[in-house]
Design an enzyme around this catalytic site. Structure first.
Site, mmCIF file in Angstrom:
data_model
loop_
_atom_site.group_PDB
_atom_site.id
_atom_site.type_symbol
_atom_site.label_atom_id
_atom_site.label_comp_id
_atom_site.label_asym_id
_atom_site.label_seq_id
_atom_site.Cartn_x
_atom_site.Cartn_y
_atom_site.Cartn_z
ATOM 1 N N ASP A 53 14.330 -22.355 -7.321
ATOM 2 C CA ASP A 53 13.646 -21.156 -7.789
ATOM 3 C C ASP A 53 12.178 -21.153 -7.373
ATOM 4 O O ASP A 53 11.599 -20.097 -7.113
ATOM 5 C CB ASP A 53 13.763 -21.039 -9.310
ATOM 6 C CG ASP A 53 15.153 -20.606 -9.751
ATOM 7 O OD1 ASP A 53 15.926 -20.135 -8.893
ATOM 8 O OD2 ASP A 53 15.471 -20.738 -10.948
ATOM 9 N N GLY A 54 11.563 -22.332 -7.319
ATOM 10 C CA GLY A 54 10.177 -22.407 -6.871
ATOM 11 C C GLY A 54 10.011 -21.936 -5.444
ATOM 12 O O GLY A 54 9.024 -21.270 -5.103
ATOM 13 N N ARG A 155 -5.594 -16.010 -32.004
ATOM 14 C CA ARG A 155 -6.337 -17.270 -31.905
ATOM 15 C C ARG A 155 -5.334 -18.373 -31.618
ATOM 16 O O ARG A 155 -4.363 -18.538 -32.354
ATOM 17 C CB ARG A 155 -7.099 -17.573 -33.197
ATOM 18 C CG ARG A 155 -8.272 -16.632 -33.450
ATOM 19 C CD ARG A 155 -8.926 -16.936 -34.804
ATOM 20 N NE ARG A 155 -10.131 -16.148 -35.000
ATOM 21 C CZ ARG A 155 -10.154 -14.902 -35.471
ATOM 22 N NH1 ARG A 155 -9.001 -14.292 -35.765
ATOM 23 N NH2 ARG A 155 -11.294 -14.264 -35.632
ATOM 24 N N ASP A 157 -3.894 -21.267 -28.170
ATOM 25 C CA ASP A 157 -4.054 -21.816 -26.823
ATOM 26 C C ASP A 157 -3.998 -20.755 -25.739
ATOM 27 O O ASP A 157 -4.672 -20.858 -24.712
ATOM 28 C CB ASP A 157 -2.974 -22.866 -26.550
ATOM 29 C CG ASP A 157 -3.240 -24.172 -27.276
ATOM 30 O OD1 ASP A 157 -4.315 -24.290 -27.906
ATOM 31 O OD2 ASP A 157 -2.377 -25.067 -27.224
ATOM 32 N N LYS A 172 11.138 -19.096 -22.584
ATOM 33 C CA LYS A 172 12.202 -19.661 -23.429
ATOM 34 C C LYS A 172 11.749 -20.951 -24.086
ATOM 35 O O LYS A 172 12.083 -21.213 -25.254
ATOM 36 C CB LYS A 172 13.471 -19.893 -22.618
ATOM 37 C CG LYS A 172 14.647 -20.392 -23.458
ATOM 38 C CD LYS A 172 15.882 -20.612 -22.628
ATOM 39 C CE LYS A 172 17.019 -21.117 -23.515
ATOM 40 N NZ LYS A 172 16.693 -22.420 -24.167
ATOM 41 N N SER A 173 10.991 -21.768 -23.373
ATOM 42 C CA SER A 173 10.522 -23.029 -23.948
ATOM 43 C C SER A 173 9.554 -22.795 -25.106
ATOM 44 O O SER A 173 9.368 -23.673 -25.952
ATOM 45 C CB SER A 173 9.854 -23.892 -22.877
ATOM 46 O OG SER A 173 8.607 -23.352 -22.473
#
Length: 275
Positions: A53-54, A155, A157, A172-173
């Site tokens: 996929d990359g 607020r 990451d 999904k992760s």
């Protein structure tokens, strides 16, 4: 009409792995002397991506300015990928299907990204899977605006916006939903949001319809890290970043071997049930 006008122009893009090079060599040999095909990485009709996929993400960005004219097909040389219809041992099937190709395609929506900086510069990009905005050094504080309505003050990451095809990746992760790729929608997912008695966010993914747009408006000056698929850039003092469904889409060659989306999800995350 000359030879190249009559023939289907095919670009073969492969990663550096041994098995990928073997597949590429076999495809080159099959198409090199076939009058119905012309091997060229310039202005192709079909792009064959070999790897994972990359690799297909890289091929997409290589030809993202030609999306109206090009169709993609993926050959996976590792585990099953979400953008690949063929495994490395199915090259003969791919060759036969392309020789009988009638131009049919399957189209999936992609993401339009517009980054506005404090100095007035505007950077535009497209993503096939997803885009994120983060502030690494400190907590990111930003207003989330959906369809010109301030939805929440975030607020944490960072924030991820994904396409339906990208919903099975980073999204999904993070606990986001899996969307069928024919659904023209965006998904906004929070990355490690702060939720306590003082600060509140929704805390779950939000599905945004095609007609709506998302704006992320940072409330603090500083350096922001923005990812667009597998590329990462750093910008100082981002005024806002806008996300919407792009007017263009990615087109895949539709062949008898096209694997259904739910088969791919099953193979990637569930596998065959035990009997």
């Amino acid at each position: 009409m000359n030879f190249t006008d009559r023939a289907t122009r095919v670009a073969i893009i492969a990663n550096g792995k041994y098995q990928s090079k073997r597949v590429a060599s076999k495809l080159f040999a099959a198409f090199k002397h076939d009058p119905d095909f012309y091997l060229s990485k310039k202005d192709p009709d079909i792009v064959i991506s070999i790897g994972g996929d990359g690799m297909l993400l890289s091929a997409f960005h290589m030809y993202e300015k030609q999306l109206d004219k090009v169709r993609f097909v993926g050959v996976h040389t590792g585990h099953l990928g979400f953008y690949t219809d063929y495994r490395d041992f199915e090259v003969d099937t791919l060759i036969n299907n392309l020789k009988n190709d009638e131009g049919e395609q399957i189209s999936y929506p992609i993401l339009k990204v517009t980054i506005t900086l404090e100095d007035g510069r505007v950077i535009r990009a497209r993503a096939l899977n997803e885009s994120t905005i983060k502030r690494i050094e400190k907590t990111m504080v930003a207003d989330v605006v959906i369809n010109q309505v301030v939805f929440e003050r975030f607020r944490g990451d960072g924030i991820l916006v994904s396409t339906p095809t990208g919903s099975t990746a980073y999204n999904k992760s993070l606990g986001g939903a899996v969307l069928h790729p024919t659904i023209e929608a965006l998904q906004l997912t929070e990355i490690s949001s702060l939720n306590n008695r003082v600060y509140r966010t929704l805390g779950s993914s939000v599905i945004i319809p095609k007609k709506d747009a998302i704006e992320i408006v940072p409330k603090r000056v500083g350096v922001y890290t923005i990812s667009i698929d597998n590329k990462t850039v750093h910008y100082k003092n981002v005024t806002k970043i806008e996300y919407s469904i792009d007017e263009k889409s990615i087109n895949f060659v539709s062949t008898p071997s096209h694997t259904s989306f739910w088969e791919r999800v099953n193979d990637a995350f569930i596998g065959e049930p035990e009997h």
